[in-house]
Each structure stands twice: as structure tokens, then as C-alpha cells.
Motif scaffolding. Structure first.
Motif, mmCIF file in Angstrom:
data_model
loop_
_atom_site.group_PDB
_atom_site.id
_atom_site.type_symbol
_atom_site.label_atom_id
_atom_site.label_comp_id
_atom_site.label_asym_id
_atom_site.label_seq_id
_atom_site.Cartn_x
_atom_site.Cartn_y
_atom_site.Cartn_z
ATOM 1 N N ASN A 191 38.752 27.462 -34.006
ATOM 2 C CA ASN A 191 37.024 27.257 -33.273
ATOM 3 C C ASN A 191 36.409 25.801 -34.172
ATOM 4 O O ASN A 191 36.672 25.825 -34.515
ATOM 5 C CB ASN A 191 36.376 28.016 -33.473
ATOM 6 N N PHE A 205 30.542 25.790 -31.480
ATOM 7 C CA PHE A 205 29.672 26.273 -30.781
ATOM 8 C C PHE A 205 28.431 25.392 -30.003
ATOM 9 O O PHE A 205 28.009 24.606 -31.250
ATOM 10 C CB PHE A 205 29.760 26.906 -30.671
ATOM 11 N N ARG A 228 31.819 25.415 -26.081
ATOM 12 C CA ARG A 228 32.928 25.581 -27.269
ATOM 13 C C ARG A 228 34.427 24.658 -27.392
ATOM 14 O O ARG A 228 34.667 24.948 -25.864
ATOM 15 C CB ARG A 228 33.634 27.992 -27.063
ATOM 16 N N THR A 270 37.520 24.373 -28.879
ATOM 17 C CA THR A 270 38.514 24.549 -29.452
ATOM 18 C C THR A 270 39.910 23.361 -29.887
ATOM 19 O O THR A 270 40.076 22.945 -28.741
ATOM 20 C CB THR A 270 38.952 25.997 -28.133
#
Length: 172
Positions: free
Chosen positions: A100, A103, A158, A160
Motif C-alpha cells: 500500500n 490512502f 488508495r 497501491t
């Protein structure tokens, strides 16, 4: 086919995995099912595990005196966020996610309560090859959580890092 031939044939095996970088398509909305009915135990456990002592999550008597939510305790918003991301894993990132990256634009426009069922969907909003990590790409996703009535209870963008398809993998 003879009985003997059937017994010796090799079964087809399908391993569940997420999408390779190449399989993400900008503008595609992935619906994640089944949903997750949230319980009082989920809320209390998550809230206490994360040391979040907010009375709106833990104290029924106090919450009953507060305006705005009909005297109900709220489901911890971080549980809601974690669950909508978690609902996406099997379909999108199982075994293909590297990391990740972050966010943003996290919002909780409506409350979630014990007994509500949370459904998630994810839109791919963009992707690009990684400039620093060959064999990987950056995928931008927007996760949306809705309750059983279709009301949006959570939203988050988000970024990634996702693996590219290995050269020896088949497309399925």
C-alpha cells in the motif's frame, strides 16, 4: 473415455489470486461480494484492540444521551475502512500486491451501526508502470462502502504497488 483413463487424468487447478497490473482497467468498478454484517462484538473488539476509547463506540448509556445518531453506538470508522479494503483483497490484490502506498480522500458520509451489512466496491481510477521498480506498477483505486440500503458509509482513495504478470504466467 474408460474408467481407468478418468482415474488417471490430472485435474485442472485454479488458484485464487488478485489481478496482475496488466489486468486492472481504468474506469472498471469491481463489486465485492458477499458483504459483511457488522456485529456489536466486531465493534467492541476492534475498538479495544486499537486502544480507541471513544465513548461513541463503547458506552451504550452515554451514547443514548447524545444527539445525532438515535442514541446508538457508532461502528468504529477505522473498522469500516479496514473492512471495505479487506472485502476487496480476494478479488483484486491477493498475492499480487507489493505494498500500500497511501490512502487519501477518506470520508465517512453516513454512520454504520451494529446489525448493518457492509458491501464494498472498488473503482480503478488510474495506473502507470513504476518508474523505480521494474516488474511492478502503481494502481490507483477508490473504495466505496455501502450499507444494506445502498447508502455510502465510507469512501477512500488508495495507491497501491502491484506486480506485473510474470512472463511465464498464462492469462487465466
Amino acid at each position: 473415455m474408460s474408467e481407468n483413463a478418468e482415474a488417471t487424468s490430472t485435474p485442472v487447478r485454479v488458484v485464487q489470486r488478485g489481478l496482475w497490473f496488466e489486468e486492472f482497467a481504468e474506469g472498471t468498478i469491481y463489486e465485492h461480494r458477499p458483504g459483511r454484517t457488522v456485529t456489536e462484538a466486531d465493534n467492541v473488539l476492534f475498538t479495544t484492540l486499537t486502544m480507541n476509547t471513544q465513548a461513541l463506540h463503547l458506552d451504550a448509556a452515554w451514547s443514548a444521551t447524545q444527539p445525532g445518531f438515535g442514541g446508538q453506538r457508532l461502528i468504529n470508522s477505522m473498522f469500516t475502512l479496514s473492512t471495505i479494503v479487506g472485502l476487496s483483497v480476494a478479488q483484486l490484490t491477493q498475492g499480487t500486491l507489493v505494498a500500500n502506498l497511501g490512502f487519501s480522500e477518506v470520508a465517512f458520509p453516513a454512520p454504520l451501526f451494529a446489525g448493518d451489512t457492509l458491501y464494498a466496491e472498488t473503482e480503478c481510477t488510474g495506473k502507470r508502470e513504476s518508474r523505480s521498480r521494474p516488474g511492478e506498477g502503481v494502481v490507483h483505486l477508490t473504495h466505496i462502502g455501502r450499507n444494506q440500503d445502498g447508502v455510502i458509509v465510507a469512501r477512500a482513495a488508495r495507491a497501491t504497488l502491484v506486480r506485473r504478470r510474470p512472463s511465464d504466467s498464462s492469462p487465466t
